[in-house]
Design an enzyme around this catalytic site. Structure first.
Site, PDB file in Angstrom:
ATOM      1  CE1 TYR A 161      -3.631 -11.297   7.362  1.00  0.00           C
ATOM      2  CE2 TYR A 161      -2.191 -11.376   5.446  1.00  0.00           C
ATOM      3  CZ  TYR A 161      -3.316 -10.892   6.069  1.00  0.00           C
ATOM      4  OH  TYR A 161      -4.127 -10.007   5.421  1.00  0.00           O
ATOM      5  CG  ASP A 246       5.324  -9.676   5.862  1.00  0.00           C
ATOM      6  OD1 ASP A 246       5.467  -8.623   6.507  1.00  0.00           O
ATOM      7  OD2 ASP A 246       4.288  -9.960   5.225  1.00  0.00           O
ATOM      8  CB  ILE A 248       4.471  -5.464   7.914  1.00  0.00           C
ATOM      9  CG1 ILE A 248       3.663  -6.589   8.550  1.00  0.00           C
ATOM     10  CG2 ILE A 248       4.723  -5.745   6.455  1.00  0.00           C
ATOM     11  CD1 ILE A 248       2.268  -6.723   7.951  1.00  0.00           C
ATOM     12  CE  LYS A 286      -0.982  -5.111   9.490  1.00  0.00           C
ATOM     13  NZ  LYS A 286      -2.444  -5.253   9.607  1.00  0.00           N
TER      14      LYS A 286
END
Length: 460
Positions: A161, A246, A248, A286
């Site tokens: 990201y 992570d 998410i 998200k």
């Protein structure tokens, strides 16, 4: 007197212009010069609108989930009690005056149960280990402050990201050592790639404090298999470093293989001594499509990290009004189960529209099963097989096709020609318009190629 005043003002302006700022204020480690952010700025100057600006730029660089927002609005219409203004002065007063950095107990409890639900009920989360933050951005940065000192590093598999360059590095002084992954094995993280990155850090006299992975991956849209997670945990244990996962997009897996959380791997590892090194980041931006609410969370198995992170979270609190609203929504388990199931169904449909539309244009994607985007292979369109060629192609896509996408180089992909293209932050009509633009561009490329061949043949 007027002249004296003007002279004085000019002197003050001249003096002020020489005032120095902090190193952080003048540093370029924010990453704002990346094409990832540049594309957003260009979109803001000329945004697409079906009626008002049909030739404008379509935003396909924003990983935002709007496909199921109607379900959220419908729930709100049916549950006025979620608003602090509907139950009289008592609720308003309690919510308006309360701001404890531990967060509302009802919300932490509801969030823990929701995190369990999107992971298939295979793990349990203790609400007392949840640290609330203003989004996943703040959660990742806060973990950097807790786990590493300035100049130390985290290994991060590529492509990653683009915002991590800002989130992990800018204010913390922590370095990112890329773990380079390749298309030959669908960009999977290998033990050899981890060792190579770790060795590179040692060669540069940089102390590695941990690994950070996104699962499901942003930008790949793929999930890590259980074996890969076990390897990551073993590597972290062997090197005595931390492991941040992570997660998410954990509720946005729309086709098999199913999502496997690092929490599930840890609980089944039979290695309780490894728990202190494992930390999970989550957010409601998200899976629920609430990026504007700025709700993130850290779940750590390390007592000291929980305590310290909670103290630091006072700089990035979630409003009590937001917590009250979400505690009501997430406590409605009947709704959340139906929402996640329907949202996954809609994401699956969007993904199929995107992939099939690109295939019709002669463009392939990495096979994905999660997230709000596709990892698109445009290597055949590169004017030159390097980063400069990729940026030239990105500029063509942005300014000629009118699509803002994220080039792989902004994700630190080592292979030029890959792009992240988002499909869930727009209407289905807008997605079809974007695919029509891509098809038109590819057709024109084909015509130009044919014309060039005809011209060359005529010359011969």
């Amino acid at each position: 007197m007027v002249k004296d005043a003007l002279d004085c003002a000019m002197l003050n302006n001249k003096s002020n212009s020489s005032v120095t700022l902090s190193t952080m204020a003048t540093a370029k480690t924010h990453g704002e010069e990346s094409p990832y952010f540049t594309g957003w700025k260009e979109y803001d100057k000329n945004p697409y609108d079906q009626h008002m600006n049909p030739s404008g730029i379509i935003q396909m660089g924003l990983a935002e989930n709007q496909v199921s927002f109607d379900l959220l609005e419908a729930w709100l219409d049916e549950h006025p009690e979620a608003s602090i203004c509907q139950e009289g002065k008592t609720t308003f007063r309690d919510t308006a005056l309360h701001q404890d950095y531990h967060g509302l107990p009802a919300f932490r409890e509801a969030l823990a149960r929701f995190m369990e639900m999107v992971r298939g009920g295979k793990v349990r989360f203790d609400p007392d280990r949840i640290v609330l933050t203003a989004g996943a951005t703040a959660a990742n940065e806060l973990l950097m402050f807790c786990l590493a000192n300035p100049g130390e590093a985290f290994l991060v598999p590529t492509p990653y990201y683009p915002g991590f360059d800002r989130d992990l590095r800018w204010r913390t002084g922590v370095e990112i050592i890329p773990v380079h992954c390749h298309s030959s094995n669908d960009f999977q993280v290998t033990s050899s790639a981890l060792e190579e990155a770790y060795h590179e850090a040692k060669q540069r006299n940089i102390r590695v404090k941990g690994i950070l992975v996104t699962n499901p991956s942003n930008p790949l849209g793929t999930t890590l298999e259980r074996k890969a997670l076990k390897n990551l945990l073993s590597f972290a244990s062997e090197k005595n470093i931390h492991l941040i996962c992570d997660e998410i997009y954990s509720g946005s897996v729309f086709v098999p293989p199913d999502f496997v959380s690092i929490a599930e791997v840890l609980e089944g590892s039979g290695r309780p001594n490894d728990s202190d090194r494992v930390h999970i980041v989550y957010s409601l931006s998200k899976d629920l499509g609430f990026p504007g609410f700025r709700v993130g969370a850290i779940y750590s198995y390390n007592d000291t990290v929980v305590t310290t992170a909670r103290r630091m979270s006072s700089f990035s609190l979630v409003s009590s009004q937001t917590q009250h609203f979400l505690a009501c929504m997430l406590s409605d388990e009947n709704f959340t189960k139906k929402y996640i199931k329907e949202n996954q169904k809609r994401l699956r449909k969007r993904n199929r529209i995107m992939v099939s539309g690109l295939q019709k244009a002669g463009i392939s994607c990495l096979k994905s099963n999660a997230g709000l985007f596709c990892w698109v292979n445009l290597t055949q369109l590169l004017p030159s097989e390097n980063v400069d060629g990729e940026i030239k192609l990105w500029e063509t896509i942005l300014y000629e096709m009118g699509l803002n996408v994220s080039p792989g180089s902004s994700c630190h992909c080592i292979e030029p020609g890959w792009f992240r293209v988002c499909f869930a932050n727009m209407s289905e009509h807008t997605l079809q318009v974007s695919l029509q633009r891509i098809q038109g561009f590819m057709n024109s490329k084909g015509r130009n190629k044919s014309n060039n061949l005809i011209t060359a043949a005529a010359r011969n």
